[in-house]
Design an enzyme around this catalytic site. Structure first.
Site: not given
Length: 359
Positions: A223, A261
């Site tokens: 991350d 998404h």
């Protein structure tokens, strides 16, 4: 007989009117849910340890007793929406309210609580972006949120610590749910993997559940540096600061939960290309796989509420980010554009599916 364009009878005209009215006022469903969690109603009933009458609930919140009728009306719609049930143990006894499965998922101390997510999504500033969509169509801003607030969703979060904490807590609670289901219900997807990179994995909640279920696996959570800064790994899980658009650490599998998404097709292709590099440069020379958890619009026959909820998510992606919810055909298009050859779909996460993608 009354008539309107395309309407042939009185009943059809009235049905059309009722349909429009329902959509005009549909936001009230969301707002009454928000009021319930802001007032702490699920927790109050839960702590009472038995059904609560309206007067007991009014005292416990507490509210101005002159507004008890307003509370009754709010509870009436929440019962209709199946967030609470009404019970009466004796014929002459006052009706009392109890929790349902849905409202148990709104308890503050519930590890899978949806309350933080609800408050984040129904935030007043975030909801304001929906009013800007007609104007947004005529400009170059990537999202209505950026058009209204003149900042990206990341900048919006950085400038609103309370919202950021709610959203992150909501994502962590969802990760607990997904991690527990995957570890139990989809073991064959992870069996045999020696290494897995969880891209955009935050605090690593899903990765922890998976590597705990498969002790022979080593997990890496990738991350942004500020996200993983200060997080400590364990024997079989470590954290790496980086950018998925630049590189992904080599591994047998790359895991993407609710990541793609958020991004446009072109951005997804770039991410998937980096994932493909990671699994083909792993020591597994046959090439591994990418494991995706996301929605697939229109996949298999679903109840109307499920379809509508997926479409709501798509509108949320459109108004806040550059992403979208995708049909199977749209998913396949970006998989093949990124150089992958085949994929398998497992519809085991309710509105979301697990997708294995192979080079």
């Amino acid at each position: 007989m009354p008539s309107s364009s395309g309407v042939d009878s009185t009943q059809e005209l009235l049905d059309a009117q009722a349909h429009i009215w329902n959509h005009i006022f549909n936001h009230i469903n969301s707002m009454t849910l928000k009021w319930a969690v802001q007032l702490g109603i699920p927790d109050i009933i839960h702590k009472h340890d038995k059904p609560m009458t309206l007067s007991q609930l009014a005292d416990a919140i507490p509210i101005n007793r002159a507004k008890s009728d307003a509370l009754h009306r709010i509870m009436r719609i929440l019962v209709h929406s199946k967030f609470f049930d009404r019970v009466r143990t004796l014929p002459n006894e006052e009706e009392a309210y109890c929790l349902t499965r849905a409202s148990r998922l709104l308890l503050r101390d519930e590890p899978l609580s949806l309350t933080p997510f609800a408050l984040a999504v129904l935030d007043e500033d975030l909801m304001g972006t929906f009013h800007c969509v007609p104007e947004w169509f005529g400009n170059e801003c990537p999202s209505p949120l950026e058009f209204k607030h003149e900042k990206s969703i990341r900048e919006f979060a950085e400038n609103n610590q309370r919202w950021s904490l709610l959203f992150n807590e909501g994502m962590a609670n969802d990760a607990r749910l997904v991690g527990s289901i995957l570890a139990k219900e989809s073991r064959k997807v992870f069996e045999g993997l020696e290494t897995m990179v969880d891209v955009g994995g935050g605090t690593g909640m899903v990765s922890k559940a998976i590597v705990d279920a498969f002790p022979g696996m080593k997990g890496i959570v990738l991350d942004l540096p500020y996200v993983v800064s200060g997080l400590k790994g364990s024997g079989n899980l470590r954290y790496v600061g980086g950018d998925m658009f630049h590189s992904v650490p080599p591994a047998d599998a790359v895991f993407l939960k609710w990541i793609l998404h958020n991004w446009s097709d072109d951005e997804c292709i770039k991410i998937l290309e980096k994932c493909k590099e990671a699994i083909t440069t792993s020591k597994n020379m046959k090439g591994g796989k990418v494991i995706i958890v996301d929605m697939i619009l229109g996949y298999e026959k679903q109840q109307d509420e499920a379809v509508e909820t997926q479409l709501f998510f798509d509108m949320m992606m459109m108004t806040t980010l550059t992403g979208k919810e995708r049909t199977e055909q749209e998913w396949a298009k970006i998989f093949f554009a990124a150089g992958f050859k085949t994929y398998k779909i497992y519809p085991l996460l309710g509105l979301r599916s697990l997708i294995e993608v192979f080079p």
